[in-house]
Design a protein around this motif. Structure first.
Motif, short mmCIF file in Angstrom:
data_model
loop_
_atom_site.label_atom_id
_atom_site.label_comp_id
_atom_site.label_asym_id
_atom_site.label_seq_id
_atom_site.Cartn_x
_atom_site.Cartn_y
_atom_site.Cartn_z
N SER A 84 0.82 -1.21 0.00
CA SER A 84 0.00 0.00 0.00
C SER A 84 0.85 1.26 0.00
N GLN A 85 2.12 1.13 0.37
CA GLN A 85 3.08 2.22 0.30
C GLN A 85 4.40 1.64 -0.15
N SER A 86 5.30 2.49 -0.59
CA SER A 86 6.60 2.01 -1.04
C SER A 86 7.35 1.30 0.09
N VAL A 87 7.95 0.18 -0.25
CA VAL A 87 8.70 -0.65 0.70
C VAL A 87 10.12 -0.79 0.19
N SER A 88 11.08 -0.66 1.10
CA SER A 88 12.45 -0.91 0.71
C SER A 88 12.58 -2.37 0.27
N SER A 89 13.27 -2.60 -0.82
CA SER A 89 13.41 -3.96 -1.34
C SER A 89 14.05 -4.88 -0.31
N SER A 90 14.95 -4.33 0.50
CA SER A 90 15.64 -5.17 1.47
C SER A 90 14.70 -5.65 2.56
N TYR A 91 13.51 -5.05 2.68
CA TYR A 91 12.56 -5.41 3.72
C TYR A 91 11.55 -6.48 3.28
N LEU A 92 11.66 -6.98 2.06
CA LEU A 92 10.62 -7.85 1.51
C LEU A 92 11.12 -9.29 1.42
N ALA A 93 10.33 -10.22 1.96
CA ALA A 93 10.67 -11.64 1.94
C ALA A 93 9.48 -12.47 1.47
N TRP A 94 9.78 -13.70 1.02
CA TRP A 94 8.76 -14.65 0.58
C TRP A 94 8.94 -15.97 1.33
N TYR A 95 7.81 -16.60 1.65
CA TYR A 95 7.81 -17.88 2.36
C TYR A 95 6.89 -18.86 1.64
N GLN A 96 7.20 -20.14 1.79
CA GLN A 96 6.38 -21.22 1.29
C GLN A 96 5.83 -21.99 2.48
N GLN A 97 4.55 -22.34 2.45
CA GLN A 97 3.99 -23.15 3.51
C GLN A 97 3.17 -24.29 2.94
N LYS A 98 3.51 -25.49 3.35
CA LYS A 98 2.76 -26.68 2.95
C LYS A 98 1.83 -27.08 4.10
N PRO A 99 0.75 -27.82 3.79
CA PRO A 99 -0.23 -28.16 4.83
C PRO A 99 0.42 -28.86 6.03
N GLY A 100 0.09 -28.39 7.22
CA GLY A 100 0.59 -28.99 8.44
C GLY A 100 2.04 -28.69 8.76
N GLN A 101 2.66 -27.81 7.98
CA GLN A 101 4.06 -27.46 8.22
C GLN A 101 4.21 -25.98 8.53
N ALA A 102 5.35 -25.65 9.14
CA ALA A 102 5.69 -24.26 9.36
C ALA A 102 6.11 -23.61 8.04
N PRO A 103 6.01 -22.31 7.94
CA PRO A 103 6.52 -21.64 6.75
C PRO A 103 8.02 -21.86 6.58
N ARG A 104 8.46 -21.76 5.33
CA ARG A 104 9.89 -21.90 5.02
C ARG A 104 10.32 -20.67 4.24
N LEU A 105 11.45 -20.09 4.63
CA LEU A 105 11.97 -18.92 3.94
C LEU A 105 12.46 -19.29 2.54
N LEU A 106 12.00 -18.54 1.54
CA LEU A 106 12.44 -18.75 0.16
C LEU A 106 13.37 -17.64 -0.30
N ILE A 107 12.89 -16.41 -0.14
CA ILE A 107 13.54 -15.23 -0.71
C ILE A 107 13.59 -14.15 0.36
N TYR A 108 14.72 -13.45 0.48
CA TYR A 108 14.80 -12.28 1.33
C TYR A 108 15.42 -11.14 0.52
N GLY A 109 15.24 -9.93 1.01
CA GLY A 109 15.76 -8.78 0.26
C GLY A 109 15.17 -8.71 -1.15
N ALA A 110 13.96 -9.18 -1.29
CA ALA A 110 13.19 -9.18 -2.55
C ALA A 110 13.72 -10.13 -3.61
N SER A 111 15.03 -10.42 -3.62
CA SER A 111 15.58 -11.20 -4.73
C SER A 111 16.67 -12.19 -4.35
N SER A 112 17.03 -12.29 -3.10
CA SER A 112 18.09 -13.20 -2.69
C SER A 112 17.49 -14.53 -2.23
N ARG A 113 17.95 -15.61 -2.82
CA ARG A 113 17.44 -16.92 -2.41
C ARG A 113 18.05 -17.34 -1.07
#
Lengths: 110, 125
Positions: free
Chosen positions: A26-55
């Motif tokens: 909703s507002q501009s976000v620093s790229s370094s502040y953005l992360a992505w997670y994957q979650q499968k049923p019955g499991q905790a989330p798993r970190l995929l990407i941080y800093g918008a583009s770092s695996r």
């Protein structure tokens, strides 16, 4: 407070296809502040990407992140059967201290 | 290897309190912040707050201010999350998550790199 909106809510694709998931802030976000997670049923989330583009460690290179400002994208180049899951974006805010998640995108087998 | 092991499932009545533990191993406990994130059934992820295991300082999401308390025991490398005045809407899986924070090229990076297995808290009369 920054709100993250993910789209689509559900994405139906077949193994081998390319997946493109969107996260809009909703507002501009620093790229370094953005992360992505994957979650499968019955499991905790798993970190995929941080800093918008770092695996994160151990994440296959078919996963990639991009974007800046208010628009961020998670791309899975060729879907494997184990990639079907729910994906969340997350951002950090400092004033006040707050970590916010998007509502998630469910990636399902077509 | 880094491990976060949480306590077992709890069933509580409305108005009661619950205390969930998260025992860390495989790294220096006082070198990383710890967060708590919850997930109601079929819903998304919600950040609750953060504790600095080194000094014990905390910061809570406004939604939980006054109801949540996060503490730590450095002798056992364990963090705790206590939620009081429970209501049915607090039924959720509660996760601890290690916070990674670092600075590179004048940018700060903030994310959760390891998660506990989750603790289901059910609030029901």
């Amino acid at each position: 407070e920054i709100v993250l909106t993910q789209s689509p809510g559900t994405l139906s694709l077949s193994p081998g296809e390319r997946a493109t998931l969107s996260c809009r802030a909703s507002q501009s976000v620093s790229s370094s502040y953005l992360a992505w997670y994957q979650q499968k049923p019955g499991q905790a989330p798993r970190l995929l990407i941080y800093g918008a583009s770092s695996r994160a460690t151990g994440i296959p290179d078919r996963f990639s992140g991009s974007g800046s400002g208010t628009d961020f994208t998670l791309t899975i180049s060729r879907l494997e059967p184990e990639d079907f899951a729910v994906y969340y974006c997350q951002q950090y805010g400092s004033s006040p201290l707050m970590y916010t998640f998007g509502q998630g995108t469910k990636l399902e087998i077509k | 290897q880094v491990q976060l092991v949480q306590s077992g499932a709890e069933v509580k009545k409305p108005g009661a309190s619950v205390k969930v533990s998260c025992k860390a191993s495989g790294y220096t406990f006082t070198s990383y912040y710890m967060h708590w994130v919850r997930q109601a059934p079929g819903q998304g992820l919600e950040w609750m707050g953060i504790i600095n295991p080194s000094g014990g300082s905390t910061s809570y999401a406004q939604k939980f201010q006054g109801r949540v308390t996060m503490t730590r025991d450095t002798s056992t490398s364990t963090v705790y999350m206590e939620l009081s005045s429970l209501r049915s809407e607090d039924t959720a899986v509660y996760y601890c998550a290690r916070g990674e924070t670092y600075y590179y090229d004048s940018s700060g990076y903030y994310f959760f790199d390891y998660w506990g297995q989750g603790t289901l808290v059910t609030v029901s009369s």
